[in-house]
Design a protein around this motif. Structure first.
Motif, PDB file in Angstrom:
ATOM      1  N   HIS A  72       0.747  -1.266   0.070  1.00 47.71           N
ATOM      2  CA  HIS A  72      -0.090  -0.011  -0.046  1.00 47.71           C
ATOM      3  C   HIS A  72       0.778   1.329  -0.145  1.00 47.71           C
ATOM      4  O   HIS A  72       0.328   2.263   0.557  1.00 47.71           O
ATOM      5  N   GLY A  96      -0.771   5.379  -4.521  1.00 48.75           N
ATOM      6  CA  GLY A  96      -1.760   4.747  -3.733  1.00 48.75           C
ATOM      7  C   GLY A  96      -1.515   4.577  -2.383  1.00 48.75           C
ATOM      8  O   GLY A  96      -0.303   4.094  -2.054  1.00 48.75           O
ATOM      9  N   ARG A 100      -8.002   3.300   1.701  1.00 50.29           N
ATOM     10  CA  ARG A 100      -8.682   3.194   0.175  1.00 50.29           C
ATOM     11  C   ARG A 100     -10.096   3.582   0.279  1.00 50.29           C
ATOM     12  O   ARG A 100     -10.528   3.894  -1.057  1.00 50.29           O
ATOM     13  N   TYR A 122      -8.837  -0.837   3.048  1.00 47.91           N
ATOM     14  CA  TYR A 122      -7.605  -0.651   3.072  1.00 47.91           C
ATOM     15  C   TYR A 122      -6.861  -1.193   1.963  1.00 47.91           C
ATOM     16  O   TYR A 122      -7.124  -2.522   1.686  1.00 47.91           O
ATOM     17  N   THR A 123      -6.089  -0.692   1.309  1.00 42.52           N
ATOM     18  CA  THR A 123      -5.307  -1.362   0.227  1.00 42.52           C
ATOM     19  C   THR A 123      -4.493  -2.373   0.710  1.00 42.52           C
ATOM     20  O   THR A 123      -3.533  -2.042   1.524  1.00 42.52           O
ATOM     21  N   LEU A 137      -6.991   1.384  -8.315  1.00 40.60           N
ATOM     22  CA  LEU A 137      -7.021   2.073  -7.150  1.00 40.60           C
ATOM     23  C   LEU A 137      -8.201   2.923  -7.412  1.00 40.60           C
ATOM     24  O   LEU A 137      -8.413   3.545  -8.444  1.00 40.60           O
ATOM     25  N   TYR A 141      -8.982   8.527  -3.723  1.00 40.05           N
ATOM     26  CA  TYR A 141      -8.058   8.235  -2.520  1.00 40.05           C
ATOM     27  C   TYR A 141      -6.487   8.083  -3.096  1.00 40.05           C
ATOM     28  O   TYR A 141      -5.751   7.645  -2.300  1.00 40.05           O
TER      29      TYR A 141
END
Length: 340
Positions: A72, A96, A100, A122-123, A137, A141
């Protein structure tokens, strides 16, 4: 790109969580698809390896979905833009980060505290991240990034930098104050530069001799072992190491009215605290939870203004398991970055 035109990506996913040395990452080759509404399809140029990725891979954080691609701290170029996206076009460089998505309507979002949104995602935990050649993505964000900068230098800023910045603010460091940093990895070495640029005296306390050398080279006034006393009482401290045993150590090092901010998403158990020694005289203990998008924008602007420099160790994407194992064993000085 597959022969049938489907966008595919190679990368690494968390298989069965376990010790990094045992190889919890598994190689994957999967369709990534085109961007959905308000999404960007991104070609990954660099992705930092964050301690949160390690916590996910080792099982300290329970997986939110099977075989998710972690990562992330993503720097990449836009390949395609989804419906409803404004402000980005193909070829733009974007970043990114961990946060997220949020609901936008709960009381926390409405108060500007979207980091506490109960519906946040969340990524690299709720959706595939950057340990891959390509990823998608959400455009709302991501952060615009300078086109000509070294992507490896930018990658650690997207989480280590942002979270360190929020932790620094949560520590209530006064102007010209005395700051203690416990642990000195990817996040702490960036937060230290912000604090130094703002006139703080920085004392670093960490078990790694190489990290202590890095701290002194960046301008820290002292660098000692994590369990040592700093040379003077501290106005503020940030705990970056995920070691609960250090909470009473850091609290005891605070001057009257000082604040300790705990920066990690995971921490081992905190031993019993003595009220008189650790909390009396208005010493404060605070947690840090994720970040807001405003934190990210403020930090990136600060980083550009002060000329912040990330110390990085680069790994080919194929060496992601080694990068994760090196991070677990404290063999990374500064931040580890994967280069697809």
């Amino acid at each position: 790109m597959a022969l049938d035109g489907t966008v595919r990506t190679r990368g690494w996913a968390v298989g069965t969580p376990g010790p990094a040395a045992d190889g919890p990452l598994v190689p994957v080759d999967r369709a990534v698809g085109g961007p959905g509404p308000r999404e960007l399809l991104v070609e990954v140029e660099a992705c930092g390896v964050c301690r949160t990725d390690l916590h996910l891979a080792e099982g300290d954080l329970a997986p939110h979905r099977a075989e998710t691609v972690p990562g992330h701290e993503i720097v990449g170029r836009v390949l395609a833009v989804g419906e409803g996206v404004a402000g980005f076009t193909a070829g733009d460089r974007v970043g990114g980060a961990w946060l997220r998505g949020t609901c936008g309507v709960c009381r926390y979002c409405r108060l500007g505290r979207e980091n506490l949104c109960p519906y946040s995602v969340y990524t690299g935990w709720d959706a595939d991240g950057g340990f891959a050649e390509r990823t998608r993505l959400p455009a709302d964000y991501v952060y615009p990034l300078p086109a000509e900068a070294d992507p490896a230098q930018l990658a650690p800023l997207l989480c280590a930098g942002i979270i360190g910045y929020r932790a620094l603010r949560r520590s209530d460091l006064p102007p010209g104050g005395r700051l203690g940093l416990y642990g000195f990895g990817g996040s702490a070495h960036l937060a230290a530069q912000v604090a130094l640029a703002e006139g703080a005296t920085v004392h670093v306390l960490t078990r790694s001799p190489a990290a202590r050398d890095l701290a002194l080279s960046l301008g820290a006034a002292s660098a000692r072992d994590a369990y040592d006393d700093p040379p003077e009482a501290l106005d503020a401290a940030v705990l970056f190491a995920p070691v609960g045993d250090l909470v009473p150590v850091a609290l005891a090092a605070l001057d009257r009215g000082g604040t300790l901010a705990v920066a990690g998403i995971h921490l081992t158990d905190i031993p019993a605290l003595n009220y008189q020694r650790h909390l009396f005289q208005e010493r404060n203990l605070r947690s840090v939870t994720s970040n807001t998008r405003q934190d990210g924008a403020d930090f990136l602007a600060t980083a550009a203004r002060i000329g912040l420099h990330a110390t990085v160790t680069r790994y080919p994407l194929d060496d992601a398991p080694r990068a994760l194992a090196d991070l677990a064993a404290d063999r990374v000085n500064g931040a580890a970055v994967l280069m697809p």
